[in-house]
Design a protein around this motif. Structure first.
Motif, PDB file in Angstrom:
ATOM      1  N   TYR A 124      -2.726   4.509  11.592  1.00  0.00           N
ATOM      2  CA  TYR A 124      -1.730   3.507  11.225  1.00  0.00           C
ATOM      3  C   TYR A 124      -1.753   3.345   9.711  1.00  0.00           C
ATOM      4  O   TYR A 124      -2.241   2.333   9.194  1.00  0.00           O
ATOM      5  N   PRO A 125      -1.251   4.330   8.991  1.00  0.00           N
ATOM      6  CA  PRO A 125      -1.304   4.210   7.542  1.00  0.00           C
ATOM      7  C   PRO A 125      -0.197   3.310   6.991  1.00  0.00           C
ATOM      8  O   PRO A 125       0.857   3.182   7.590  1.00  0.00           O
ATOM      9  N   VAL A 126      -0.494   2.705   5.844  1.00  0.00           N
ATOM     10  CA  VAL A 126       0.507   1.866   5.168  1.00  0.00           C
ATOM     11  C   VAL A 126       0.995   2.627   3.934  1.00  0.00           C
ATOM     12  O   VAL A 126       0.196   3.133   3.152  1.00  0.00           O
ATOM     13  N   MET A 127       2.331   2.664   3.786  1.00  0.00           N
ATOM     14  CA  MET A 127       2.895   3.357   2.624  1.00  0.00           C
ATOM     15  C   MET A 127       3.085   2.370   1.478  1.00  0.00           C
ATOM     16  O   MET A 127       3.432   1.210   1.700  1.00  0.00           O
ATOM     17  N   PRO A 128       2.877   2.796   0.248  1.00  0.00           N
ATOM     18  CA  PRO A 128       2.907   1.878  -0.900  1.00  0.00           C
ATOM     19  C   PRO A 128       4.315   1.399  -1.262  1.00  0.00           C
ATOM     20  O   PRO A 128       5.303   1.894  -0.747  1.00  0.00           O
ATOM     21  N   PHE A 129       4.369   0.437  -2.159  1.00  0.00           N
ATOM     22  CA  PHE A 129       5.655   0.007  -2.727  1.00  0.00           C
ATOM     23  C   PHE A 129       6.202   1.131  -3.595  1.00  0.00           C
ATOM     24  O   PHE A 129       5.435   1.852  -4.241  1.00  0.00           O
ATOM     25  N   ALA A 130       7.522   1.216  -3.622  1.00  0.00           N
ATOM     26  CA  ALA A 130       8.124   2.223  -4.500  1.00  0.00           C
ATOM     27  C   ALA A 130       7.805   1.915  -5.963  1.00  0.00           C
ATOM     28  O   ALA A 130       7.657   2.811  -6.788  1.00  0.00           O
ATOM     29  N   PHE A 131       7.681   0.602  -6.286  1.00  0.00           N
ATOM     30  CA  PHE A 131       7.465   0.257  -7.699  1.00  0.00           C
ATOM     31  C   PHE A 131       6.097   0.695  -8.219  1.00  0.00           C
ATOM     32  O   PHE A 131       5.819   0.615  -9.399  1.00  0.00           O
ATOM     33  N   GLU A 132       5.230   1.185  -7.322  1.00  0.00           N
ATOM     34  CA  GLU A 132       3.938   1.675  -7.791  1.00  0.00           C
ATOM     35  C   GLU A 132       4.053   3.039  -8.467  1.00  0.00           C
ATOM     36  O   GLU A 132       3.075   3.546  -9.023  1.00  0.00           O
ATOM     37  N   GLY A 133       5.258   3.596  -8.370  1.00  0.00           N
ATOM     38  CA  GLY A 133       5.486   4.828  -9.133  1.00  0.00           C
ATOM     39  C   GLY A 133       5.487   6.091  -8.269  1.00  0.00           C
ATOM     40  O   GLY A 133       4.996   6.122  -7.153  1.00  0.00           O
ATOM     41  N   ARG A 134       6.139   7.130  -8.853  1.00  0.00           N
ATOM     42  CA  ARG A 134       6.289   8.406  -8.170  1.00  0.00           C
ATOM     43  C   ARG A 134       4.955   9.025  -7.761  1.00  0.00           C
ATOM     44  O   ARG A 134       4.770   9.517  -6.662  1.00  0.00           O
ATOM     45  N   LYS A 135       4.005   8.949  -8.692  1.00  0.00           N
ATOM     46  CA  LYS A 135       2.736   9.626  -8.466  1.00  0.00           C
ATOM     47  C   LYS A 135       2.035   9.040  -7.239  1.00  0.00           C
ATOM     48  O   LYS A 135       1.544   9.774  -6.362  1.00  0.00           O
TER      49      LYS A 135
END
Ligand SMILES: Nc1nc2c(ncn2[C@@H]2O[C@H](COP(=O)(O)OP(=O)(O)OP(=O)(O)O)[C@@H](O)[C@H]2O)c(=O)[nH]1
Ligand SMILES: Nc1ncnc2c1ncn2[C@@H]1O[C@H](COP(=O)(O)OP(=O)(O)OP(=O)(O)O)[C@@H](O)[C@H]1O
Ligand SMILES: [Mg+2]
Ligand SMILES: [Mg+2]
Lengths: 399, 403
Positions: A124-135
């Motif tokens: 059950y992984p959580v994906m980060p906010f887009a504002f954390e950047g492309r990398k």
């Protein structure tokens, strides 16, 4: 054919939270759940009240975000400890941030080891906010891809979805809190279904489809019934729920999976009877999956029904494993009196589980043939008779 | 027929090869002078996987039978099995040509030929035609000659086989300079040993559950109405146990034979079975109830499959069908109770004829004993040229072998 897994014994389920986020989730589940699974965390901040801490994060919370090599090295160093933790497990549920340097790197290695050791793993992984950047996002996606490769299923939540739910002025951490709450709820529900309702013992297809199709496309219900009334009850409940979900459309059932759960008195012929009735009602029997579980802890009979509705063209999507994808879809069930029942409001706070396609190719079906492994398939009515009957029927057997 | 003749019977079963050699004296006396049963390897689900292994076992079996009997075996009757055998009903019709509308031999022959002439897929050969009653203007008759009517219909239960698979055992046998005189479906051979003509007349289902296959045949009025084979047998039970408990094949087989029971009642969840000497894991205990549940689910499913295949015909014929079980798996405790619960018919475990020595009474030898009976009947000319009970196909076997 129903692809079935061996039943999971209660004390052989491990729930593991990785990193700051994962630990927060598992700690919450451990605090609220009364289920008998092993809750553990691997974290930097040992302020856990409920979950057991099995390892420290060497980064000490310094956040090596998106440098997943670090998580991987920690895994390498701690390999033996992880192996022994895995050794008495049959099923592992793991959660954490895909973007965390620790969690992201560690989780993929863990999934790989579990696969190698024959332990089923659901992520059950959580994906980060887009504002954390492309990398960060790219690293997270890479992590997710590898998880899909090695685990039985990977159901993600995206932090961005939660940003939309909070006022613009509030800090993003509130979105994280919401996400943690939803993830807690999702994992706890899964555990309930596995431990209380015998879900996992029955059919991995259910899991796959639940994960893949999203909650709005599927109906999962649990009915207590007498054998004679079971079928009617199920039909009515299905129609009622389908009405609530797709009020304006004719009800089509694209897949139907039913587990019969019973006490020690449940016999295969009871199950067959129900099976026959349901097939009569819904037509083509190999379109529906059917399984049964004996659970000596319960009394009476319970039906767990999982149906996918209104998929239409989407039916072809990766949601259905290859061997099933060429089935003719759709049968129509006459809507009857239950039209009158009021559609229920869908709960919006529920986690939205993303459509994940094509991830489940490692599921065992071949490997259940044992001695007959190298011989021709023994297909009768779409079932491979060389696979043990108890597995195909999902009988819960104490081994 | 004067003097004596040597006959032989052979079953190349999944788990064992059985040979019987007998002397027919003065056409009426049968003397079994040689027998051998040797464990077989190289076969799974009735199908030869490793011809060399089978060849070694067959060599051992033939050598032993020859040694005991002091006779050089020249030819045998062979039983065949496997799901590549497929049966279906075939009919042929002819207008009755006689002026007074009496059925003549010519009409019967035309109807028979018509029935047997059905096209068959490439790579397949007919192995057995079993005659069913003729219909004259729609009504069944046993003896058509001099009946009156305008149309005669011949009915057969026809079984065909995959030519390649059928040849496999025959080639192995031929390599020992032993000829195959006749081939019979395993189910029909077994039925010959465990069932009487009266039972076959009243309505009888014979089920032979071996190690690799389950063969059944349904009789009514002494006619064969239906036959069938599932590639499921005792090996599947062993495999199920071996997978469930992650134990070696041999341990699973032992546990099945020592503790197996077809019905999982009367066992508490506290009953354990100790498994000794499985070197891979050391001594270990297994829950007896789980063992029985695994076996029960497999056998229940198997009987359900048989029931599903025959129930239509049984209901159509409106017969009071009984069931006789044979084959090695029949040794399993309470199998007849389970079978009768599922099949919803009276079930008994079959017995080979009383006059045999006890060693030949075992249910796993029914096939080879039945074959010997067919060979005996042919040798002594006892069974007249009666198409419904005579099933061998000498002509067919030799012709496709010389190709
Ligand atoms: N910005 C922010 N993101 C957070 C916070 N808590 C969790 N996250 C999310 O979680 C991700 C980091 O996951 P953690 O669980 O902290 O990472 P870790 O596995 O502990 O590994 P490290 O990177 O070594 O800390 C971030 O990319 C965010 O998506 C927070 O307080 N602030
Ligand atoms: N007491 C017993 N309980 C359960 N199973 C048994 C027992 N004795 C023998 N069997 C099983 O019976 C099977 C052997 O039966 P049999 O000798 O009739 O088969 P076969 O003729 O070799 O095979 P097939 O006819 O299927 O090719 C084996 O699977 C064996 O384990
Ligand atoms: Mg046999
Ligand atoms: Mg057999």
């Amino acid at each position: 054919m129903a692809v079935t897994l061996q039943p999971v014994s209660e004390n052989k389920i491990g729930v593991l939270g990785l990193g700051r986020l994962g630990s927060a989730i598992v700690n919450q589940i451990a605090a609220s759940s009364q289920l008998d699974a092993e809750f553990s965390c691997w974290d930097c901040a040992p302020e856990l009240e409920k979950a057991e801490l099995i390892g420290f994060q060497i980064t000490h919370g310094l956040s090596c975000r998106s440098q997943q090599e670090i998580g991987k090295s920690i895994f390498l160093i701690e390999q033996e400890r992880v192996k022994s933790w895995l050794s008495n497990k049959e099923l592992v549920i793991v959660t954490g941030s895909c973007a965390g340097g620790f969690a992201g790197g560690f989780m993929t290695e863990l999934a790989q080891m579990a696969k190698h050791d024959g332990v089923s793993l659901i992520a059950y992984p959580v994906m980060p906010f887009a504002f954390e950047g492309r990398k960060t996002m790219d690293a997270a996606k890479l992590c997710l891809g590898r998880l899909r490769e090695f685990s039985l299923a990977a159901a993600t939540l995206e932090l961005d979805d939660y940003l939309e739910r909070i006022p613009e002025t509030t800090p993003a951490t509130e979105a994280i809190d919401l996400c943690v709450a939803d993830m807690t709820h999702a994992i706890d529900t899964l555990l309930q279904l596995i431990l209380r309702e015998g879900l996992f013992a029955f059919n991995i297809e259910i899991l796959k489809n639940t994960f893949n199709l999203g909650i709005d496309k599927s109906i999962l219900l649990c009915k207590t019934a007498k054998p004679e009334e079971a079928v009617e009850d199920v039909v009515n409940a299905l129609v009622e729920q389908a009405d609530a979900k797709l009020p304006d459309r004719e009800l089509t059932i694209d897949r139907l999976m039913i587990t019969v759960l019973g006490d020690d008195n449940l016999s295969l012929s009871d199950v067959n009877q129900i099976n026959e009735k349901i097939s009569e009602r819904f037509g083509n029997p190999d379109k529906s999956h059917f399984g049964a579980c004996i659970d000596s802890r319960m009394s009476g009979l319970k039906l767990i029904v999982y149906a996918c509705i209104g998929l239409g063209d989407q039916f072809e999507l990766g949601a259905i494993s290859e061997e099933k994808s060429n089935e003719a879809p759709v049968k129509t069930v006459a809507r009857k009196a239950s039209r009158k029942t009021k559609p229920k409001k869908r709960r919006t706070s529920r986690a939205k589980i993303k459509d994940d396609q094509g991830l489940f190719d490692i599921i065992m079906s071949e490997s259940n043939r044992g001695y007959f492994e190298d011989t021709d398939l023994n297909l009768i009515d779409g079932e491979d008779m060389d696979v043990p009957t108890y597995l195909r029927r999902g009988l819960r057997i104490k081994t | 027929m004067a003097g004596s003749k040597i006959i032989g019977a052979l079953e190349i079963g999944t788990s064992k090869i059985s040979v019987l050699v007998a002397e027919v004296i003065d056409a009426y006396r049968l003397n079994i002078i040689g027998r051998a049963t040797v464990a077989n390897t190289g076969i799974k689900k009735g199908r030869i996987e490793d011809p060399r292994a089978v060849s070694r076992c067959l060599h051992e079996a033939i050598a032993e039978a020859e040694k005991v009997s002091g006779i050089n075996l020249k030819s045998i009757y062979l039983s065949i099995s496997g799901s590549h055998l497929q049966g279906r009903k075939q009919i042929g019709k002819a207008q009755i040509s006689h002026m007074a509308k009496l059925v003549t031999e010519h009409d019967v022959n035309r109807a028979n030929e018509e029935a047997k002439r059905h096209a068959i897929d490439e790579g397949r050969v007919y192995v057995q035609f079993m005659r069913n009653p003729y219909l004259i203007d729609g009504s069944p008759v046993d003896e058509p000659y001099s009946c009156k009517g305008s149309e005669i219909q011949a009915n057969y239960w026809a079984v065909d086989a995959d030519e390649g698979i059928l040849k496999e055992p025959i080639q192995v046998i031929n390599s020992f300079m032993v000829k195959v005189d006749e081939i019979f479906l395993g189910s029909i051979a077994s039925a010959q040993s465990v069932a009487t003509d009266d039972e076959k007349a009243a309505g009888l289902l014979v089920i032979d559950i071996g190690a690799g296959t389950t063969d059944y045949v349904l009789y009514h009025d002494r006619y064969v109405l239906q036959t069938g084979v599932f590639d499921i047998g005792g090996d599947h039970i062993t495999n199920d146990l071996s997978i469930a408990f992650r134990i070696a094949w041999e341990s699973a087989e032992n546990i099945k034979i020592q503790h197996g029971k077809a019905i999982a009642s009367g066992t508490s969840s506290e009953d354990w079975v100790w498994m000794m000497g499985d070197l891979s894991i050391g001594d270990r205990k297994l829950p007896l109830r789980s063992i029985q549940r695994i076996i029960n689910s497999r056998l229940e499913e198997l009987f359900m499959m048989v029931r599903r295949s025959v129930i239509d015909v049984i209901e159509q014929q409106d017969m009071q069908c009984k069931v006789v079980l044979c084959g090695g798996v029949t040794n399993m405790t309470s199998i007849e109770t389970l079978a009768s619960n599922v099949l919803k018919m009276p079930v008994t475990v079959g017995r080979n004829p009383d006059w045999l020595i006890p060693e030949l009474q075992k249910p796993e030898l029914s096939t080879v004993v039945g074959l010997l009976q067919f060979a005996f009947a042919d040798a002594s000319g006892d069974i007249k040229d009666e198409p419904k009970s005579k099933g061998g196909l000498l002509g067919k076997v030799s012709s496709f072998l010389t190709r």
